[in-house]
Design a protein around this motif. Structure first.
Motif, PDB file in Angstrom:
ATOM      1  N   TYR A 448       0.818  -1.214   0.000  1.00 11.17           N
ATOM      2  CA  TYR A 448       0.000   0.000   0.000  1.00 11.17           C
ATOM      3  C   TYR A 448       0.849   1.260   0.000  1.00 11.17           C
ATOM      4  O   TYR A 448       0.368   2.334  -0.346  1.00 11.17           O
ATOM      5  CB  TYR A 448      -1.043  -0.001   1.112  1.00 11.17           C
ATOM      6  N   GLN A 449       2.128   1.136   0.417  1.00 11.07           N
ATOM      7  CA  GLN A 449       2.996   2.302   0.399  1.00 11.07           C
ATOM      8  C   GLN A 449       3.448   2.650  -1.027  1.00 11.07           C
ATOM      9  O   GLN A 449       3.823   3.771  -1.302  1.00 11.07           O
ATOM     10  CB  GLN A 449       4.233   2.067   1.273  1.00 11.07           C
ATOM     11  N   PHE A 452       0.775   4.623  -4.597  1.00 11.72           N
ATOM     12  CA  PHE A 452       0.667   6.040  -4.987  1.00 11.72           C
ATOM     13  C   PHE A 452       1.539   6.372  -6.192  1.00 11.72           C
ATOM     14  O   PHE A 452       1.139   7.121  -7.090  1.00 11.72           O
ATOM     15  CB  PHE A 452       1.056   6.908  -3.784  1.00 11.72           C
ATOM     16  N   ARG A 456       0.446   8.771  -9.264  1.00  5.89           N
ATOM     17  CA  ARG A 456       0.765  10.172  -8.999  1.00  5.89           C
ATOM     18  C   ARG A 456       0.531  11.095 -10.205  1.00  5.89           C
ATOM     19  O   ARG A 456      -0.098  12.145 -10.078  1.00  5.89           O
ATOM     20  CB  ARG A 456       2.223  10.254  -8.571  1.00  5.89           C
ATOM     21  N   TRP A 459      -3.261  11.332 -10.877  1.00 10.10           N
ATOM     22  CA  TRP A 459      -3.934  12.144  -9.859  1.00 10.10           C
ATOM     23  C   TRP A 459      -3.645  13.626 -10.084  1.00 10.10           C
ATOM     24  O   TRP A 459      -4.525  14.474  -9.914  1.00 10.10           O
ATOM     25  CB  TRP A 459      -3.486  11.718  -8.448  1.00 10.10           C
ATOM     26  N   GLY A 462      -6.131  14.859 -12.270  1.00 11.30           N
ATOM     27  CA  GLY A 462      -7.528  14.607 -11.919  1.00 11.30           C
ATOM     28  C   GLY A 462      -8.073  13.294 -12.455  1.00 11.30           C
ATOM     29  O   GLY A 462      -9.277  13.130 -12.617  1.00 11.30           O
ATOM     30  N   ASN A 464      -7.992   8.791 -12.333  1.00 10.42           N
ATOM     31  CA  ASN A 464      -7.786   7.705 -11.376  1.00 10.42           C
ATOM     32  C   ASN A 464      -8.343   6.421 -11.951  1.00 10.42           C
ATOM     33  O   ASN A 464      -9.011   6.425 -12.979  1.00 10.42           O
ATOM     34  CB  ASN A 464      -8.492   8.040 -10.049  1.00 10.42           C
TER      35      ASN A 464
ATOM     36  N   ASN B 435       7.637  17.335  -2.335  1.00 11.70           N
ATOM     37  CA  ASN B 435       6.747  16.448  -3.090  1.00 11.70           C
ATOM     38  C   ASN B 435       5.488  16.087  -2.311  1.00 11.70           C
ATOM     39  O   ASN B 435       4.416  15.937  -2.898  1.00 11.70           O
ATOM     40  CB  ASN B 435       7.502  15.216  -3.576  1.00 11.70           C
ATOM     41  N   ALA B 439       1.512  17.194  -3.314  1.00 14.13           N
ATOM     42  CA  ALA B 439       0.690  16.022  -3.660  1.00 14.13           C
ATOM     43  C   ALA B 439      -0.761  16.401  -3.945  1.00 14.13           C
ATOM     44  O   ALA B 439      -1.330  17.265  -3.296  1.00 14.13           O
ATOM     45  CB  ALA B 439       0.742  14.997  -2.534  1.00 14.13           C
ATOM     46  N   LYS B 440      -1.323  15.741  -4.923  1.00 12.60           N
ATOM     47  CA  LYS B 440      -2.749  15.892  -5.250  1.00 12.60           C
ATOM     48  C   LYS B 440      -3.317  14.482  -5.277  1.00 12.60           C
ATOM     49  O   LYS B 440      -2.697  13.574  -5.838  1.00 12.60           O
ATOM     50  CB  LYS B 440      -2.887  16.573  -6.602  1.00 12.60           C
ATOM     51  N   PHE B 441      -4.480  14.296  -4.660  1.00  9.87           N
ATOM     52  CA  PHE B 441      -4.969  12.923  -4.478  1.00  9.87           C
ATOM     53  C   PHE B 441      -6.483  12.934  -4.332  1.00  9.87           C
ATOM     54  O   PHE B 441      -7.067  13.948  -3.938  1.00  9.87           O
ATOM     55  CB  PHE B 441      -4.302  12.299  -3.244  1.00  9.87           C
ATOM     56  N   PRO B 442      -7.141  11.825  -4.655  1.00  5.00           N
ATOM     57  CA  PRO B 442      -8.611  11.821  -4.611  1.00  5.00           C
ATOM     58  C   PRO B 442      -9.137  11.641  -3.187  1.00  5.00           C
ATOM     59  O   PRO B 442      -8.449  11.110  -2.318  1.00  5.00           O
ATOM     60  CB  PRO B 442      -8.981  10.615  -5.467  1.00  5.00           C
ATOM     61  N   THR B 445      -8.334   8.929   0.095  1.00  2.00           N
ATOM     62  CA  THR B 445      -6.941   8.499   0.233  1.00  2.00           C
ATOM     63  C   THR B 445      -6.540   8.485   1.704  1.00  2.00           C
ATOM     64  O   THR B 445      -6.876   9.381   2.464  1.00  2.00           O
ATOM     65  CB  THR B 445      -6.032   9.459  -0.566  1.00  2.00           C
ATOM     66  N   ARG B 446      -5.827   7.446   2.099  1.00  2.00           N
ATOM     67  CA  ARG B 446      -5.346   7.336   3.482  1.00  2.00           C
ATOM     68  C   ARG B 446      -3.908   7.840   3.581  1.00  2.00           C
ATOM     69  O   ARG B 446      -3.161   7.800   2.591  1.00  2.00           O
ATOM     70  CB  ARG B 446      -5.400   5.876   3.923  1.00  2.00           C
ATOM     71  N   TYR B 448      -1.300   6.524   4.751  1.00  3.20           N
ATOM     72  CA  TYR B 448      -0.233   5.585   4.407  1.00  3.20           C
ATOM     73  C   TYR B 448       0.048   5.543   2.906  1.00  3.20           C
ATOM     74  O   TYR B 448       1.119   5.107   2.490  1.00  3.20           O
ATOM     75  CB  TYR B 448      -0.479   4.196   4.990  1.00  3.20           C
ATOM     76  N   GLN B 449      -0.914   6.001   2.100  1.00  4.15           N
ATOM     77  CA  GLN B 449      -0.672   6.031   0.662  1.00  4.15           C
ATOM     78  C   GLN B 449       0.259   7.184   0.273  1.00  4.15           C
ATOM     79  O   GLN B 449       0.898   7.135  -0.769  1.00  4.15           O
ATOM     80  CB  GLN B 449      -1.997   6.181  -0.095  1.00  4.15           C
ATOM     81  N   LEU B 450       0.295   8.229   1.095  1.00  2.00           N
ATOM     82  CA  LEU B 450       1.057   9.429   0.741  1.00  2.00           C
ATOM     83  C   LEU B 450       2.476   9.411   1.304  1.00  2.00           C
ATOM     84  O   LEU B 450       3.333  10.174   0.869  1.00  2.00           O
ATOM     85  CB  LEU B 450       0.333  10.670   1.263  1.00  2.00           C
ATOM     86  N   GLU B 527      -9.789  20.413  -7.588  1.00  2.00           N
ATOM     87  CA  GLU B 527     -10.810  20.222  -8.619  1.00  2.00           C
ATOM     88  C   GLU B 527     -11.652  18.946  -8.412  1.00  2.00           C
ATOM     89  O   GLU B 527     -11.223  18.004  -7.766  1.00  2.00           O
ATOM     90  CB  GLU B 527     -10.154  20.171 -10.008  1.00  2.00           C
ATOM     91  N   THR B 529     -13.441  16.108 -10.785  1.00  2.00           N
ATOM     92  CA  THR B 529     -13.494  15.632 -12.171  1.00  2.00           C
ATOM     93  C   THR B 529     -14.454  14.443 -12.240  1.00  2.00           C
ATOM     94  O   THR B 529     -15.029  14.052 -11.224  1.00  2.00           O
ATOM     95  CB  THR B 529     -12.108  15.156 -12.666  1.00  2.00           C
ATOM     96  N   GLU B 530     -14.593  13.852 -13.429  1.00  2.00           N
ATOM     97  CA  GLU B 530     -15.458  12.666 -13.542  1.00  2.00           C
ATOM     98  C   GLU B 530     -14.909  11.515 -12.704  1.00  2.00           C
ATOM     99  O   GLU B 530     -15.592  10.527 -12.451  1.00  2.00           O
ATOM    100  CB  GLU B 530     -15.598  12.244 -15.014  1.00  2.00           C
ATOM    101  N   PHE B 531     -13.647  11.642 -12.258  1.00  2.00           N
ATOM    102  CA  PHE B 531     -13.047  10.601 -11.420  1.00  2.00           C
ATOM    103  C   PHE B 531     -13.154  10.939  -9.931  1.00  2.00           C
ATOM    104  O   PHE B 531     -12.584  10.259  -9.092  1.00  2.00           O
ATOM    105  CB  PHE B 531     -11.588  10.373 -11.833  1.00  2.00           C
ATOM    106  N   PHE B 534     -10.829  15.881  -5.953  1.00  2.00           N
ATOM    107  CA  PHE B 534      -9.402  15.790  -5.626  1.00  2.00           C
ATOM    108  C   PHE B 534      -9.032  16.782  -4.525  1.00  2.00           C
ATOM    109  O   PHE B 534      -9.686  17.811  -4.355  1.00  2.00           O
ATOM    110  CB  PHE B 534      -8.547  16.005  -6.887  1.00  2.00           C
TER     111      PHE B 534
END
Lengths: 593, 593
Positions: A448-449, A452, A456, A459, A462, A464, B435, B439-442, B445-446, B448-450, B527, B529-531, B534
């Protein structure tokens, strides 16, 4: 054969006779694996729904089916007029069959399940959800056998040896290793219910299932003997005598329950509640101590040994040659003769079949054009699938079972000239794919680490995808094999050197197209520093990645270097096995960017 | 006062009198938080060990202390001659006090704990470990009170209002929100044991603890009333009458147990087993239904509201001004007058104290030079700490409590000319820091992913750090506040818009130096998006990052752009509050790279 409506009526009268208020049918068999034989395809027989994962619930007044989002469209179509309702949850609403039961079950009700095909873990979750509801659950409730008169028999195929040149380790050595680890867990017995665990341990394979070279079997490992529950006729004499020397006793497949209860009396038993049925669990003696854990073979086989890794490298060349020939053929003949999604799948199978040590496909080939490729698990809905048109994207996700490994690879290629958006999407996916392929990380890192890094770039724009980035892959076994994964889910398994995992970021634009780039990667030990042992991935799948879909301006120097090095490796390893025409074509496809 | 050896003898005779075979002392108080009052510093009083986390075990023949790696060196020193053994695990070996108990406890033994300061979660783990061992645990075993004669009283400070201009939400509104969520969890009562949950809910603060503006208290929220267990004298009349209007009933701090058992009879109670003592848990009526979960205030307060976010922005300017003045002062005077680690901490405190709405430090300032900075949680071991020499690295990790927020910031600066390795290390950390900041993420997101993105550049060079990258931060509350984190640990909390988290990658080279760069980041909605929706981070801490430690060749264009934009913001926001000399100096420090 009766219609679904008639079968439902028969089932309802069986409910009455057995005083069952609610009957639950899962889409599984006694081994609780991914591929199941026709004999256990109860839901398909009963409702006409052909998706691989579903649950059916039947009561006097209700008959409904749950499945996951892969199959929503299909379920709606196939259940129409069947008497079964498709229960579709809202977009952001979880509403699974347990929610339904929990809301609808009345105090004093009796729920029926066939405990042989219901996992202990699932059963425990159900018990927990129904706590305090005054409901009883009958786990020995098989209402199907008596009404399914033309039921297919269990599959029959012969076991064959998976010799040490492929397995890399004698079965006696594996057995000793497993027993040693059993000792560390204070387990007198280890119950194996997953067919692939048993195949791995005993260095055998078979053909009971369509996409995995397995034999239906159970095993109970003791410190002196191994009881192997399998149709005896499946084991050739030579193998049987080898087994005999190692204290492997062959017993009838059906006798697992009875023998389990007598043998385990007063002993400790290690088993995995995810892959052990509640029926089998109830057969374990009440006077035994149970240890819940992932099976020892599952842990051991996830780390490929040196022989396996060497064989995988050779297998990847064969698989890459078949794929290259396929794409070359498509490239040469498309537009000259009509092609459908199915005819492409057939051609690819034919080309793989010509490869040495090929045993069969490792899953149903996905050949999907344009909007069909936006469905991550697309298979043509009967017939021959869509025709490949003049312009669009073609996604091909396929794999083979070879004596020396299991493959799984996806490429997306353009038909005609791709749009700017398609190129941008493709390049963002490629960036993710490359960055995971290049990842370096310390011992102890969990999947899980790493997830990303494959997402990246997407994401950042925008975009996924709703599935994991990578699943574990077996070795001449299941194409989806745990325990590791590279995904947002909190799988605590650490990525270790020797693990084979897929790397498959993707984008799906509903109604338009889907793009996925998938290679398999093997983890290996890189440098050791004062901060610990570091690990990296070696990309082992071999097939060109379509350059005409790349927007070079989005890639950085390191990414371009990776692609050029990969392409040079692809050409060097595959070209000796190609015709001169194919070679020339591949040369151009793998020229540096 | 007796020596540790004498106290140990007294304690052993108390063990005999109470027929206790093994006595366990944790380093906690009844609220199970990070900072605890002197009254509950039993381990410090008993053994002389001053670290913040430890467990002591005493039997007739054994007296030992466990702590974590932060305190290994300190424990060895401080326990010398105390009669207590420091139990140090091997380098890659886990051996905690539970392993010791499990190995050494005899059948029929009686273990004693003071259930008031032992978490229910910890108690349940202990019970599980001791399953089948025929051991009894007395949870009402306070052997300390009778032998600690000069024990400090519980702290006393007055409650003060945290008005809506700071809190952004009236207490009545918060109470309604909590009750609504209690309804969704079917909880008739909600037990709050964490002081900060109660401060947040009631919009009050106090000074019972050194680094967090808290009052020792418990609360039981019902649907009509809130029972607040606190020394009544701490609540000024005006607040008391406000509370009265809202149905908040003030009851003596000590009466929580008795009232809990009578009030909860036949009702459901929501509480967090991590922060509720086994003693309090046993006070909940046996005829009640309990719901184990993180507290509702803990969830709600982790999402900062608009007023809080606006105040945090202002607070960061004040905190940044103090830090800038500090570094300018150090820069101007170092070499001219001798300086120690402690004198620097004092100066920084003095400069923070001059800022509006400052309440105190949010934790013990870490000012560490060279090899001391390689200890992530260094504090000078008594005395004034090391002298700041002519050449090396100085790490300053500090923070303040303000009415409008809590700060936590780390900078590392060179003294003299830095080495190439120091510059490379610093730049790799900075890359990680930037970094994560970018970061940009949906949604969903937890943390631990970042975490990986902050380590990627370091891992690529075989470097790593053994702590998480980010912890949640309170608002005029605890500087370490859950539930979110950005770390390899499998914390399932999703990072949501409004969460305030630290971003603090680091490198520690034992015996040489440590480097850490820490800012606080607030998550906000980017933003949709259709996904999906974010999210991104806004870096809110304001202080220049030392450019002379940067190896520009290691940074890419995006990273340089981030640093230049950050530095321009730092200058624009801080310079209006600086002297012209400081301004000129900061201008140079924040020039584009």
């Amino acid at each position: 054969m009766n219609s679904s409506v008639e079968k439902l009526a028969l089932l309802r009268s069986a409910l009455h006779q057995n005083s069952i208020d609610l009957y639950i049918i899962p889409s599984s068999d006694p081994h609780l694996g991914e591929y199941i034989p026709d004999h256990w395809q109860i839901i398909k027989w009963l409702t006409g729904f052909t998706g691989s994962a579903a649950t059916v619930i039947i009561s006097d007044t209700f008959a409904g089916l749950w499945t996951d989002s892969r199959y929503f469209i299909q379920a709606e179509k196939q259940l129409s007029g069947s008497g079964f309702e498709f229960v579709k949850p809202g977009l952001f609403q979880r509403y699974d069959f347990m929610d339904f039961i929990s809301e609808n079950v009345k105090s004093g009700s009796k729920i029926g399940i066939d405990g042989r095909i219901f996992s202990l873990a699932g059963f425990r979750r159900m018990e927990k959800r129904l706590e305090g509801k005054m409901v009883s659950i009958d786990t020995q409730c098989d209402l199907i056998s008596s009404i399914w008169d033309d039921r297919p028999p269990l599959p029959f195929s012969y076991a064959f040896d998976h010799p040490v040149e492929f397995s890399g380790k004698e079965r006696s050595v594996k057995i000793n290793e497993v027993r040693e680890l059993m000792g560390k867990q204070n387990a007198d017995f280890h119950l194996l219910t997953s067919n692939d665990d048993i195949m791995w341990l005993l260095n055998i394979r078979g053909n009971d299932l369509k996409y995995s070279p397995l034999l239906l079997s159970f095993a109970l490992i003791g410190m002196e003997q191994i009881l192997l529950f399998i149709d005896e006729a499946k084991i050739p004499i030579k193998l049987a005598s080898e087994f005999d020397k190692l204290g492997i006793v062959i017993l009838p497949y059906d006798e697992i329950s009875g023998i389990l209860s007598s043998v385990t009396e007063g002993h400790s038993v290690l088993f995995n509640p995810q892959s052990t049925s509640v029926g089998l669990f109830k057969s374990i003696s009440k006077n035994s101590r149970t240890v819940d854990d992932i099976s020892i073979p599952a842990r051991l086989k996830s780390i490929k040994n040196k022989t396996e890794i060497r064989n995988i490298a050779n297998t990847m060349i064969r698989d890459g040659v078949a794929l290259t020939k396929f794409f070359h053929w498509f490239n040469s003949y498309h537009g000259k003769e009509p092609k459908t999604e199915s005819s492409l799948s057939d051609k690819l199978f034919e080309l793989r079949s010509q490869q040495k040590d090929f045993l069969g496909s490792s899953f149903a080939t996905i050949t999907a054009f344009n909007e069909n490729s936006a469905l991550p698990h697309y298979t043509p809905d009967g017939g021959s699938g869509a025709e490949i048109g003049e312009r669009g994207l073609l996604l091909v996700d396929s794999g083979g079972q070879y004596m020396g490994g299991t493959t799984d690879i996806t490429r997306t290629i353009p038909v005609g000239i791709p749009s700017a958006q398609q190129k941008k999407d493709f390049t963002l996916i490629l960036k993710g794919h490359i960055n995971l392929a290049l990842a370096k990380f310390p011992n102890g890192t969990r999947g899980y680490q790493l997830d990303f890094i494959a997402r990246r770039a997407m994401w950042g724009s925008g975009l996924n995808y709703a599935h994991g980035t990578g699943h574990g892959v077996g070795y001449c076994l299941n194409v989806h094999e745990g325990p590791q994964s590279i995904s947002p889910a909190d799988n605590k398994t650490v990525i270790e050197a020797g693990m084979l995992t897929s790397n498959e970021p993707a984008i799906y634009r509903e109604g338009e197209y889907g793009i996925r780039i998938e290679n398999l990667i093997i983890c290996y030990e890189d440098e050791e520093t004062e901060f610990g042992q570091f690990l990296r991935f070696d990309t082992v799948s071999l097939c060109y990645i379509e350059k005409s879909l790349i927007d070079k301006s989005i890639l950085d120097q390191k990414e371009i270097e990776w692609l050029n090095a990969y392409h040079s490796e692809v050409y060097d390893k595959l070209s000796p096995h190609l015709t001169s025409e194919e070679k020339t074509w591949l040369k151009e496809k793998t020229e540096p960017l």
